[in-house]
Design a protein around this motif. Sequence first.
Motif, PDB file in Angstrom:
ATOM      1  N   TRP A 173       0.992  -1.071   0.034  1.00 39.34           N
ATOM      2  CA  TRP A 173       0.051   0.127  -0.004  1.00 39.34           C
ATOM      3  C   TRP A 173       0.976   1.166   0.117  1.00 39.34           C
ATOM      4  O   TRP A 173       2.056   0.960  -0.123  1.00 39.34           O
ATOM      5  CB  TRP A 173      -1.040  -0.157   1.103  1.00 39.34           C
ATOM      6  N   ARG A 174       0.146   2.594   0.061  1.00 38.07           N
ATOM      7  CA  ARG A 174       1.166   3.682  -0.133  1.00 38.07           C
ATOM      8  C   ARG A 174       2.011   3.608  -1.331  1.00 38.07           C
ATOM      9  O   ARG A 174       3.254   3.900  -1.347  1.00 38.07           O
ATOM     10  CB  ARG A 174       1.698   4.013   1.153  1.00 38.07           C
ATOM     11  N   THR A 175       1.528   3.163  -2.350  1.00 37.95           N
ATOM     12  CA  THR A 175       2.255   3.029  -3.569  1.00 37.95           C
ATOM     13  C   THR A 175       2.425   4.179  -4.418  1.00 37.95           C
ATOM     14  O   THR A 175       1.782   4.977  -4.545  1.00 37.95           O
ATOM     15  CB  THR A 175       1.608   1.909  -4.613  1.00 37.95           C
ATOM     16  N   SER A 176       3.783   4.528  -4.885  1.00 33.90           N
ATOM     17  CA  SER A 176       4.318   5.640  -5.379  1.00 33.90           C
ATOM     18  C   SER A 176       5.103   5.107  -6.761  1.00 33.90           C
ATOM     19  O   SER A 176       5.539   4.440  -6.642  1.00 33.90           O
ATOM     20  CB  SER A 176       5.014   6.444  -4.438  1.00 33.90           C
ATOM     21  N   PHE A 177       5.067   6.105  -7.728  1.00 34.90           N
ATOM     22  CA  PHE A 177       5.701   5.968  -8.977  1.00 34.90           C
ATOM     23  C   PHE A 177       6.779   7.176  -9.286  1.00 34.90           C
ATOM     24  O   PHE A 177       6.453   8.373  -8.955  1.00 34.90           O
ATOM     25  CB  PHE A 177       5.022   5.925 -10.138  1.00 34.90           C
ATOM     26  N   ASP A 178       7.958   6.820  -9.417  1.00 32.16           N
ATOM     27  CA  ASP A 178       8.877   7.759 -10.002  1.00 32.16           C
ATOM     28  C   ASP A 178       9.574   7.516 -11.285  1.00 32.16           C
ATOM     29  O   ASP A 178       9.543   6.542 -11.855  1.00 32.16           O
ATOM     30  CB  ASP A 178      10.080   7.681  -8.799  1.00 32.16           C
ATOM     31  N   PHE A 179      10.273   8.770 -11.774  1.00 30.51           N
ATOM     32  CA  PHE A 179      10.967   8.631 -12.962  1.00 30.51           C
ATOM     33  C   PHE A 179      12.499   9.107 -12.790  1.00 30.51           C
ATOM     34  O   PHE A 179      12.611   9.931 -11.822  1.00 30.51           O
ATOM     35  CB  PHE A 179      10.213   9.567 -13.977  1.00 30.51           C
ATOM     36  N   SER A 180      13.324   8.539 -13.595  1.00 23.02           N
ATOM     37  CA  SER A 180      14.814   8.922 -13.431  1.00 23.02           C
ATOM     38  C   SER A 180      15.295   8.986 -14.863  1.00 23.02           C
ATOM     39  O   SER A 180      15.144   7.874 -15.634  1.00 23.02           O
ATOM     40  CB  SER A 180      15.437   7.995 -12.462  1.00 23.02           C
ATOM     41  N   THR A 181      16.242   9.777 -15.095  1.00 25.58           N
ATOM     42  CA  THR A 181      16.883   9.875 -16.349  1.00 25.58           C
ATOM     43  C   THR A 181      18.301   8.958 -16.195  1.00 25.58           C
ATOM     44  O   THR A 181      18.957   8.477 -17.409  1.00 25.58           O
ATOM     45  CB  THR A 181      17.332  11.098 -16.859  1.00 25.58           C
ATOM     46  N   ASN A 182      18.830   8.601 -15.251  1.00 27.32           N
ATOM     47  CA  ASN A 182      20.182   8.053 -14.761  1.00 27.32           C
ATOM     48  C   ASN A 182      19.920   7.015 -13.708  1.00 27.32           C
ATOM     49  O   ASN A 182      21.012   6.131 -13.671  1.00 27.32           O
ATOM     50  CB  ASN A 182      20.890   8.973 -14.418  1.00 27.32           C
ATOM     51  N   GLY A 183      18.768   6.639 -13.432  1.00 27.55           N
ATOM     52  CA  GLY A 183      18.635   5.467 -12.346  1.00 27.55           C
ATOM     53  C   GLY A 183      19.026   5.730 -11.004  1.00 27.55           C
ATOM     54  O   GLY A 183      19.219   4.927 -10.046  1.00 27.55           O
ATOM     55  N   ASP A 210      18.890   9.584  -9.692  1.00 27.11           N
ATOM     56  CA  ASP A 210      18.102  10.982  -9.251  1.00 27.11           C
ATOM     57  C   ASP A 210      16.827  10.547  -9.733  1.00 27.11           C
ATOM     58  O   ASP A 210      16.422  10.215 -10.960  1.00 27.11           O
ATOM     59  CB  ASP A 210      18.526  12.183  -9.940  1.00 27.11           C
ATOM     60  N   TRP A 211      15.897  10.517  -8.553  1.00 25.99           N
ATOM     61  CA  TRP A 211      14.463  10.200  -8.901  1.00 25.99           C
ATOM     62  C   TRP A 211      13.802  11.298  -8.878  1.00 25.99           C
ATOM     63  O   TRP A 211      13.623  12.216  -7.902  1.00 25.99           O
ATOM     64  CB  TRP A 211      13.877   9.124  -8.135  1.00 25.99           C
ATOM     65  N   VAL A 212      12.318  11.439  -9.542  1.00 27.36           N
ATOM     66  CA  VAL A 212      11.460  12.516  -9.537  1.00 27.36           C
ATOM     67  C   VAL A 212      10.029  11.804  -9.494  1.00 27.36           C
ATOM     68  O   VAL A 212       9.759  10.891 -10.230  1.00 27.36           O
ATOM     69  CB  VAL A 212      11.275  13.502 -10.781  1.00 27.36           C
ATOM     70  N   SER A 213       9.276  12.182  -8.448  1.00 23.15           N
ATOM     71  CA  SER A 213       7.972  11.505  -7.959  1.00 23.15           C
ATOM     72  C   SER A 213       7.038  11.999  -9.109  1.00 23.15           C
ATOM     73  O   SER A 213       6.784  12.954  -9.706  1.00 23.15           O
ATOM     74  CB  SER A 213       7.530  12.169  -6.602  1.00 23.15           C
ATOM     75  N   LEU A 214       6.244  10.919  -9.526  1.00 20.02           N
ATOM     76  CA  LEU A 214       5.195  10.865 -10.440  1.00 20.02           C
ATOM     77  C   LEU A 214       3.916  10.948  -9.969  1.00 20.02           C
ATOM     78  O   LEU A 214       2.801  11.539 -10.601  1.00 20.02           O
ATOM     79  CB  LEU A 214       5.323   9.835 -11.553  1.00 20.02           C
ATOM     80  N   GLY A 215       3.771  10.606  -8.824  1.00 19.81           N
ATOM     81  CA  GLY A 215       2.544  10.661  -7.789  1.00 19.81           C
ATOM     82  C   GLY A 215       2.097   9.108  -7.309  1.00 19.81           C
ATOM     83  O   GLY A 215       2.837   8.265  -7.546  1.00 19.81           O
ATOM     84  N   GLN A 216       0.815   9.153  -6.667  1.00 19.01           N
ATOM     85  CA  GLN A 216       0.474   7.883  -6.026  1.00 19.01           C
ATOM     86  C   GLN A 216      -0.283   7.055  -7.172  1.00 19.01           C
ATOM     87  O   GLN A 216      -1.016   7.427  -7.987  1.00 19.01           O
ATOM     88  CB  GLN A 216      -0.381   8.251  -4.888  1.00 19.01           C
ATOM     89  N   GLY A 217      -0.207   5.893  -6.778  1.00 21.77           N
ATOM     90  CA  GLY A 217      -0.819   5.069  -7.641  1.00 21.77           C
ATOM     91  C   GLY A 217      -2.327   4.383  -7.376  1.00 21.77           C
ATOM     92  O   GLY A 217      -2.591   4.723  -6.149  1.00 21.77           O
ATOM     93  N   ALA A 227       8.474   1.775  -8.932  1.00 31.05           N
ATOM     94  CA  ALA A 227       7.302   1.759  -8.327  1.00 31.05           C
ATOM     95  C   ALA A 227       7.677   1.121  -6.879  1.00 31.05           C
ATOM     96  O   ALA A 227       8.699   0.370  -6.818  1.00 31.05           O
ATOM     97  CB  ALA A 227       6.433   0.749  -8.880  1.00 31.05           C
ATOM     98  N   ARG A 228       7.204   1.719  -6.018  1.00 25.58           N
ATOM     99  CA  ARG A 228       7.586   1.456  -4.599  1.00 25.58           C
ATOM    100  C   ARG A 228       6.339   1.370  -3.835  1.00 25.58           C
ATOM    101  O   ARG A 228       5.343   1.864  -3.838  1.00 25.58           O
ATOM    102  CB  ARG A 228       8.370   2.624  -3.997  1.00 25.58           C
TER     103      ARG A 228
END
Length: 226
Positions: free
Chosen positions: A97-107, A109-116, A138-139
């Motif tokens: 639960w409390r699942t979130s998604f992120d994006f990174s260009t280099n693996g 440094d991550w930028v949050s995309l929001g909650q799932g 995904a976390r």
Amino acid sequence: MGGLFTILGGESRSNIARLFPDGTVDLSFNPGANRTVNGIALQPDGSILVGGAFTVLAGQSRQRIGRLNNTEPATESLSFDGSSITWLRGGTSPEVWRTSFDFSTNGTDWVSLGQGTRIPGGWRLTGVGLPANGFIRARGYVCAGDGADWFVESVAPATASIRVSLVRDGAEVVLSWTGGRGPYQVQQNTDLGNPNGWTDLGEPVLTNWIVLPIRSGNVFLRVRGQ
């Protein structure tokens, strides 16, 4: 969850049930206990320890304590289709639960995309637009109920899959596709056993379709995005 009940969320359940994070009952989980269930603990392998006043658990004779084993292999997949990220988990993979998604260009440094949002079998984030190259993550948070709480995560390339369809129209075929990112390059091959036999059909296109003449013999087509 455990307790003393025969109905939960409108579903028939005997003193034990599993709920999704949105509160709905998991219809695939129905072991049953003949008396009150007082305690439940989730183990790292997906097994569930159950304690209570019962003498029968999941149809087996058990004196107040038992373990429910998940015999299915742990499975998960993380994918991006060009507009949505989907994280599917099954088998012995513990519920998160409390699942979130992120994006990174280099693996790194991550930028949050929001909650799932919860979907059957996993989680999804919609309305996502990502650069051509990078990684998605995904976390989720696992709460075992016995103080042994932890995070799990999955990382995959942010590459959108391309789904292709082919329709014949007289002496021509219309090749169309969805997903991926343009420009797109259509390629052909006459021998799938030759991985180096793919050749470009014309120049890259920005549309999601192309019309081709019908040829004799076996011709295999594929579409590659950026």
